[in-house]
Design an enzyme around this catalytic site. Structure first.
Site, PDB file in Angstrom:
ATOM      1  N   ASP A 172       0.888  -1.161   0.000  1.00  0.00           N
ATOM      2  CA  ASP A 172       0.000   0.000   0.000  1.00  0.00           C
ATOM      3  C   ASP A 172       0.929   1.215   0.000  1.00  0.00           C
ATOM      4  O   ASP A 172       1.665   1.429   0.970  1.00  0.00           O
ATOM      5  CB  ASP A 172      -0.858  -0.039   1.270  1.00  0.00           C
ATOM      6  CG  ASP A 172      -1.708   1.206   1.446  1.00  0.00           C
ATOM      7  OD1 ASP A 172      -1.498   2.199   0.725  1.00  0.00           O
ATOM      8  OD2 ASP A 172      -2.581   1.178   2.334  1.00  0.00           O
ATOM      9  N   VAL A 173       0.902   1.997  -1.080  1.00  0.00           N
ATOM     10  CA  VAL A 173       1.901   3.074  -1.201  1.00  0.00           C
ATOM     11  C   VAL A 173       1.732   4.155  -0.143  1.00  0.00           C
ATOM     12  O   VAL A 173       2.640   4.964   0.060  1.00  0.00           O
ATOM     13  CB  VAL A 173       1.894   3.721  -2.609  1.00  0.00           C
ATOM     14  CG1 VAL A 173       2.339   2.740  -3.677  1.00  0.00           C
ATOM     15  CG2 VAL A 173       0.542   4.352  -2.939  1.00  0.00           C
ATOM     16  N   ASN A 200       2.910   5.660  -9.995  1.00  0.00           N
ATOM     17  CA  ASN A 200       1.659   5.716 -10.756  1.00  0.00           C
ATOM     18  C   ASN A 200       0.406   5.520  -9.917  1.00  0.00           C
ATOM     19  O   ASN A 200      -0.662   6.022 -10.280  1.00  0.00           O
ATOM     20  CB  ASN A 200       1.715   4.644 -11.863  1.00  0.00           C
ATOM     21  CG  ASN A 200       0.362   4.390 -12.469  1.00  0.00           C
ATOM     22  OD1 ASN A 200      -0.122   5.187 -13.263  1.00  0.00           O
ATOM     23  ND2 ASN A 200      -0.275   3.293 -12.076  1.00  0.00           N
ATOM     24  N   TYR A 255      -9.282  14.757  -5.624  1.00  0.00           N
ATOM     25  CA  TYR A 255      -8.414  14.281  -6.710  1.00  0.00           C
ATOM     26  C   TYR A 255      -7.616  15.439  -7.324  1.00  0.00           C
ATOM     27  O   TYR A 255      -6.395  15.350  -7.509  1.00  0.00           O
ATOM     28  CB  TYR A 255      -9.279  13.593  -7.776  1.00  0.00           C
ATOM     29  CG  TYR A 255      -8.483  12.959  -8.884  1.00  0.00           C
ATOM     30  CD1 TYR A 255      -7.980  11.667  -8.750  1.00  0.00           C
ATOM     31  CD2 TYR A 255      -8.231  13.646 -10.067  1.00  0.00           C
ATOM     32  CE1 TYR A 255      -7.251  11.082  -9.768  1.00  0.00           C
ATOM     33  CE2 TYR A 255      -7.498  13.064 -11.090  1.00  0.00           C
ATOM     34  CZ  TYR A 255      -7.016  11.784 -10.933  1.00  0.00           C
ATOM     35  OH  TYR A 255      -6.274  11.196 -11.944  1.00  0.00           O
ATOM     36  N   LYS A 296      -3.518  16.012  -7.331  1.00  0.00           N
ATOM     37  CA  LYS A 296      -2.702  16.078  -8.546  1.00  0.00           C
ATOM     38  C   LYS A 296      -1.980  17.420  -8.651  1.00  0.00           C
ATOM     39  O   LYS A 296      -0.861  17.484  -9.175  1.00  0.00           O
ATOM     40  CB  LYS A 296      -3.564  15.796  -9.781  1.00  0.00           C
ATOM     41  CG  LYS A 296      -4.088  14.364  -9.837  1.00  0.00           C
ATOM     42  CD  LYS A 296      -2.955  13.343  -9.890  1.00  0.00           C
ATOM     43  CE  LYS A 296      -3.448  11.914 -10.006  1.00  0.00           C
ATOM     44  NZ  LYS A 296      -2.368  10.926 -10.104  1.00  0.00           N
TER      45      LYS A 296
HETATM   46  C1  BGC Z   1      -9.021  11.048 -14.284  1.00  0.00           C
HETATM   47  C2  BGC Z   1     -10.025  10.479 -15.250  1.00  0.00           C
HETATM   48  C3  BGC Z   1     -10.525  11.564 -16.194  1.00  0.00           C
HETATM   49  C4  BGC Z   1      -9.361  12.322 -16.812  1.00  0.00           C
HETATM   50  C5  BGC Z   1      -9.834  13.512 -17.645  1.00  0.00           C
HETATM   51  C6  BGC Z   1      -7.917  11.698 -15.084  1.00  0.00           C
HETATM   52  O1  BGC Z   1      -6.903  12.162 -14.267  1.00  0.00           O
HETATM   53  O2  BGC Z   1      -8.514  10.008 -13.464  1.00  0.00           O
HETATM   54  O3  BGC Z   1     -11.140   9.953 -14.527  1.00  0.00           O
HETATM   55  O4  BGC Z   1     -11.286  10.972 -17.221  1.00  0.00           O
HETATM   56  O5  BGC Z   1      -8.490  12.778 -15.817  1.00  0.00           O
HETATM   57  O6  BGC Z   1     -10.787  14.297 -16.995  1.00  0.00           O
END
Ligand code: BGC
Length: 269
Positions: A68-69, A95, A167, A171
């Protein structure tokens, strides 16, 4: 080097989150270019083993490694297992990533934390361990750099994403993690880069591309007019890890069919 020599001959790599999707494709692509690969998985042992079997069937070398990272001792154990099996580490493809989507008002702390833990803390732990490995070992005659790291980002390190604040924040974080570490370790001969995939056809976004309406709406966002495939990203990872990219560090390579080109403006806005 002749043009036909495999790009990563004599090198070894760890690919996290490699039991499916982009990670699985990256593991296979690195192995096809001569790298010996640790295929990391968290829960899907059989899927990871199938990737290892496919690599071996193609004449390559690989092992599975569970971790598990987001767990510090798991990550240390994974890198130790890789070095004990293969002697050294030349490449990390960080990744492993996940989504748990909700609007800002509905998102639970657990959802926020789970995504940040894997996507951002997981990259920190793996990148830290990779740099430690690179520094401990002798330089390799097979690579100009002392070590190479590829961090999997996303177009959402740049494009805000309603309904996915955990998310997108993770990122954005991996982008600065990548650049900061690249700056810090360049003088040691270590290269660190990122890939920002757009919409790639994997399990993570299946709910979008698997219905005709969802796919149509998605394609509106992609000027190049097709959904990406895992190999589109895997090929970029191979190149960034290879000596062909030896003067490239601290850069994000967008592999997105033009998703970041403000497609809403293509008919003059
Ligand atoms: C997400 C995907 C999405 C894509 C473009 C990615 O980073 O994981 O679910 O389709 O970005 O929006």
């Amino acid at each position: 080097m002749t043009p036909f020599e495999p790009l990563l001959q004599g090198q070894t790599a760890i690919v996290t989150g490699a039991s499916s999707g982009i990670g699985a494709a990256a593991a296979r692509a690195l192995a096809a270019q001569g790298a010996t690969v640790s295929v990391n998985y968290r829960n899907s042992r059989d899927q990871a083993q199938a990737i290892v079997d496919a690599i071996r069937a193609d004449g390559g070398h690989a092992q599975v490694v569970q971790a598990d990272v987001s767990d510090e001792s798991d990550v240390e154990r994974m890198f130790a297992s890789h070095v004990s099996s293969f002697g050294r580490l030349d490449i990390l493809v960080a990744n492993a990533g996940m989504q748990q989507d909700a609007s800002i008002t509905d998102m639970t702390l657990a959802q926020w934390q789970a995504v940040l833990d894997v996507n951002l803390t997981g990259q920190f732990l793996c990148v830290r361990e990779a740099v430690r490995c690179f520094q401990r070992q002798k330089a390799s005659p097979s690579s100009r750099a002392r070590g190479k790291i590829v961090c999997m980002g996303s177009v959402h390190e740049q494009i805000p994403w309603s309904g996915h604040v955990n998310y997108a924040a993770s990122k954005g974080g991996t982008m600065q993690l990548m650049k900061t570490v690249a700056q810090e370790v360049a003088a040691k001969g270590i290269r660190v880069n990122g890939i920002a995939p757009g919409a790639i056809q994997t399990d993570i976004n299946e709910s979008v591309w698997s219905t005709p309406d969802g796919l149509k709406a998605l394609l509106e966002l992609i000027p190049y007019g097709r959904i990406g495939q895992p190999d589109d990203v895997a090929n970029a990872a191979v190149w960034l890890a290879s000596d062909q990219a030896d003067y490239v560090t601290g850069t994000t390579l967008f592999v997105d069919g033009g998703m970041c080109l403000y497609p809403a403006f293509r008919d003059h806005g």
